[in-house]
Structures are given as C-alpha cells and as structure tokens.
Design a protein around this motif. Structure first.
Motif, PDB file in Angstrom:
ATOM      1  N   ASN A  70       0.802  -1.169   0.002  1.00 46.18           N
ATOM      2  CA  ASN A  70      -0.121  -0.059  -0.045  1.00 46.18           C
ATOM      3  C   ASN A  70       0.908   1.284  -0.002  1.00 46.18           C
ATOM      4  O   ASN A  70       0.397   2.286  -0.581  1.00 46.18           O
ATOM      5  CB  ASN A  70      -0.963  -0.158   1.210  1.00 46.18           C
ATOM      6  N   ILE A  71       1.987   1.184   0.825  1.00 47.10           N
ATOM      7  CA  ILE A  71       2.861   2.394   1.000  1.00 47.10           C
ATOM      8  C   ILE A  71       3.756   2.739  -0.648  1.00 47.10           C
ATOM      9  O   ILE A  71       3.582   3.797  -0.819  1.00 47.10           O
ATOM     10  CB  ILE A  71       3.882   2.444   2.282  1.00 47.10           C
ATOM     11  N   ARG A  98      -9.780   4.030  -1.372  1.00 41.41           N
ATOM     12  CA  ARG A  98      -9.057   2.898  -1.123  1.00 41.41           C
ATOM     13  C   ARG A  98      -9.957   1.814  -0.640  1.00 41.41           C
ATOM     14  O   ARG A  98     -10.208   1.386   0.331  1.00 41.41           O
ATOM     15  CB  ARG A  98      -8.083   2.857  -0.113  1.00 41.41           C
ATOM     16  N   THR A  99     -10.682   1.554  -2.002  1.00 43.01           N
ATOM     17  CA  THR A  99     -12.017   0.653  -1.851  1.00 43.01           C
ATOM     18  C   THR A  99     -11.974  -0.470  -2.593  1.00 43.01           C
ATOM     19  O   THR A  99     -12.672  -1.421  -2.515  1.00 43.01           O
ATOM     20  CB  THR A  99     -13.375   1.552  -2.042  1.00 43.01           C
ATOM     21  N   ASP A 100     -10.936  -0.788  -3.447  1.00 44.40           N
ATOM     22  CA  ASP A 100     -10.765  -1.458  -4.624  1.00 44.40           C
ATOM     23  C   ASP A 100      -9.898  -2.619  -3.962  1.00 44.40           C
ATOM     24  O   ASP A 100      -8.568  -2.589  -3.919  1.00 44.40           O
ATOM     25  CB  ASP A 100     -10.648  -1.282  -5.910  1.00 44.40           C
ATOM     26  N   PRO A 101     -10.336  -3.814  -3.624  1.00 43.89           N
ATOM     27  CA  PRO A 101      -9.378  -4.955  -3.140  1.00 43.89           C
ATOM     28  C   PRO A 101      -8.347  -5.569  -4.362  1.00 43.89           C
ATOM     29  O   PRO A 101      -7.206  -6.053  -3.953  1.00 43.89           O
ATOM     30  CB  PRO A 101     -10.331  -6.150  -2.789  1.00 43.89           C
ATOM     31  N   THR A 102      -8.594  -4.932  -5.477  1.00 45.54           N
ATOM     32  CA  THR A 102      -7.682  -5.653  -6.651  1.00 45.54           C
ATOM     33  C   THR A 102      -6.407  -4.577  -6.624  1.00 45.54           C
ATOM     34  O   THR A 102      -5.396  -4.925  -7.334  1.00 45.54           O
ATOM     35  CB  THR A 102      -8.335  -5.623  -7.980  1.00 45.54           C
ATOM     36  N   LEU A 103      -6.555  -3.349  -5.930  1.00 48.73           N
ATOM     37  CA  LEU A 103      -5.587  -2.197  -5.939  1.00 48.73           C
ATOM     38  C   LEU A 103      -4.800  -2.442  -4.564  1.00 48.73           C
ATOM     39  O   LEU A 103      -3.744  -2.023  -4.525  1.00 48.73           O
ATOM     40  CB  LEU A 103      -6.268  -1.121  -6.205  1.00 48.73           C
ATOM     41  N   LEU A 119      -8.625  -1.969   3.784  1.00 46.02           N
ATOM     42  CA  LEU A 119      -8.010  -1.896   2.724  1.00 46.02           C
ATOM     43  C   LEU A 119      -7.198  -0.488   2.718  1.00 46.02           C
ATOM     44  O   LEU A 119      -7.423   0.565   2.919  1.00 46.02           O
ATOM     45  CB  LEU A 119      -8.859  -1.689   1.613  1.00 46.02           C
ATOM     46  N   GLY A 120      -5.845  -0.729   2.248  1.00 45.84           N
ATOM     47  CA  GLY A 120      -4.952   0.630   2.081  1.00 45.84           C
ATOM     48  C   GLY A 120      -4.233   0.968   3.704  1.00 45.84           C
ATOM     49  O   GLY A 120      -3.453   2.072   3.872  1.00 45.84           O
TER      50      GLY A 120
END
Length: 283
Positions: A70-71, A98-103, A119-120
């Motif tokens: 994430n960082i 930061r809501t997309d679990p693929t990202l 997430l994130g």
C-alpha cells in the motif's frame, strides 16, 4: 539494469523536463493543477533538492508486506506530481478511494483508537512522510489530522492521517515556481524498508528543521468502560498534547526564527473491558 539506476535516469529526465517545458493549459482550479511528469512546468533555473524526509517500517511478515504494498502504491501514484503556485493539492483526491481489493491490500490501520485491518492500511505513513517533507520545504499545509493514537514511525505531533471520505492531507505552495514531488520505497536494512519523499524546486534562503515536543500528558478516567463485544475491549491509554515547530536556519546553521506549525491532541482512553456476558441477540 538495476532498479536504482532506472530510478536515477527517470528522475533526471523528470527534472530536465520540468526545467525546460512550459505547462500548456491555463490554470482554472485544483484539478488542472495536479499535473504529472508528462506535462511539466518551466523553472527559471534547474530545480534543486529543497527537502527530504524518510520513515522506516518493518518488512518481514505477511502483514508487513501488505503494508509495504500500500505504501509503495502511494509512492507510485504520487511520484512526479508537480505542485503549482497557488493551487491546492489534495492527497485523497489525487490517489482516489482505497476501496478496490484488486488495488489495495488489507493491513492494520488506526481507527477510533484501535488497530483494525482495512484496505490501504499503512498509507498514513506515506501521508506522514509527505507532510513532514512539505513542512521542511516551506509548503503551506491547509489540512492535516493527527491519529487518535500517535504512531511510532515519527515523533509525537508529526503524523498525518488520511482516510477515504474523511481525513485528508492538503498542500498549498506559495512559492513563485513549481515544486516537484519525488517519492519511492527502498531497502533500509535486513527486514526493514523506508519510504522517502523528496521535493525539488527553487533554492530556499534557509534550511528548515522540525522539532516536536509533548507539552502535556492526558490521564484517562480511572473507571473502566464495559463493552458489549470482545473486539471492543482495549487497555487504558494515556493521551498527549504536543507542539510542532519549524526552525529556520541561516547559511551558518544558526537559528534565525521559529514558527509554531500545529498543536495536536491525542485523547486519553479509559480501559474498555468485556465481562463475557451473553449478548446473543434474540429475534
């Protein structure tokens, strides 16, 4: 070719572009000001490094590696952004939710005084690093929020929290020339990494250092609070009130003046206990 060499070449290309090309579009608002390295702004002379700040984090467990993901993504999204004079930059608006679990990967984050997976998780460390670097470059911070619990990666009073749809970090440059953001993660030691933020622009007439101090400790209530769910339980926690100063040094390294940046309050919290009663919901 080594990754370090690639980064060096890319950074040199970015600085060269920023030094010689003029932003073609007229500025009307913040959205048009958040340009990337492909549309650079002209400097009156070659931009120089005006501030650098880094923070460390562990890199050993699966949780550590999720935080790193994430960082590092925050770095890749923000690297090359140019802060234009008189245009406000919002970190939340720039990187998006930061809501997309693929990202984004789930990792520990501070939420209402507790560590929870979200997430994130970990991106506040990037926001904190950018915040400190911006202050050292004399960039105005128009919005910043402290955590409910001071994180360990910076002194108390120097953190910056961000959250999707909530806390944000906003920067506003009053410099006469653009400022380029360069950021990356790197190995710092065995099982440890660092996130680095560098700002490039016109030379400053002074060097800025930061100094924070706790001016008061806050005591929690003596009576514990009974909670209804096991996950709500938490130990007693002291609170703090802290001050952060920017110290301006002349060419000889002597203090010219200092400026109070912010006072931050980290609330104390009483012990929260779960007595183990059956709270089964009856429908």
């Amino acid at each position: 070719m080594k990754q370090h060499s690639i980064k060096t070449i890319i950074k040199a290309a970015v600085l060269a572009t920023a030094a010689f090309f003029l932003l073609a579009m007229p500025l009307k608002g913040a959205d048009e000001g958040l340009v990337h390295t492909t549309i650079a702004a002209r400097f009156p002379h070659k931009p120089v490094l005006i501030a650098r700040f880094s923070t460390l984090y562990p890199y050993e467990t699966a949780t550590h590696k999720a935080r790193h993901h994430n960082i590092d993504r925050m770095c890749r999204l923000t690297d090359g952004v140019i802060l234009l004079p008189g245009v406000e930059f919002s970190l939340n608006d720039h990187v998006g939710p930061r809501t997309d679990p693929t990202l984004w990967m789930p990792a520990p984050t501070i939420l209402q005084g507790k560590l929870v997976d979200d997430l994130g998780g970990g991106i506040c460390q990037f926001a904190t690093t950018l915040y400190n670097c911006a202050l050292m470059a004399d960039v105005t911070v128009t919005e910043r929020s402290p955590h409910s619990i001071p994180p360990a990666y910076v002194p108390i009073g120097q953190d910056a929290a961000i959250a999707t749809g909530g806390a944000d970090l906003k920067l506003y440059s009053t410099a006469k020339t653009p400022i380029l953001i360069s950021c990356f993660t790197a190995d710092a030691a065995p099982r440890q990494k660092e996130v680095v933020v560098e700002l490039y622009g016109s030379p400053l007439p002074y060097e800025i250092t930061l100094k924070s101090s706790v001016i008061q400790e806050l005591s929690p209530g003596e009576e514990p609070i009974v909670v209804e769910e096991p996950w709500q339980a938490s130990p007693m926690r002291k609170g703090y009130e802290a001050e952060l100063y920017a110290i301006y040094l002349d060419a000889r390294g002597n203090e010219h003046h200092r400026r109070l940046i912010r006072r931050s309050i980290y609330p104390a919290a009483a012990e929260r206990i779960y007595p183990g009663r059956d709270h089964t919901k009856v429908e």
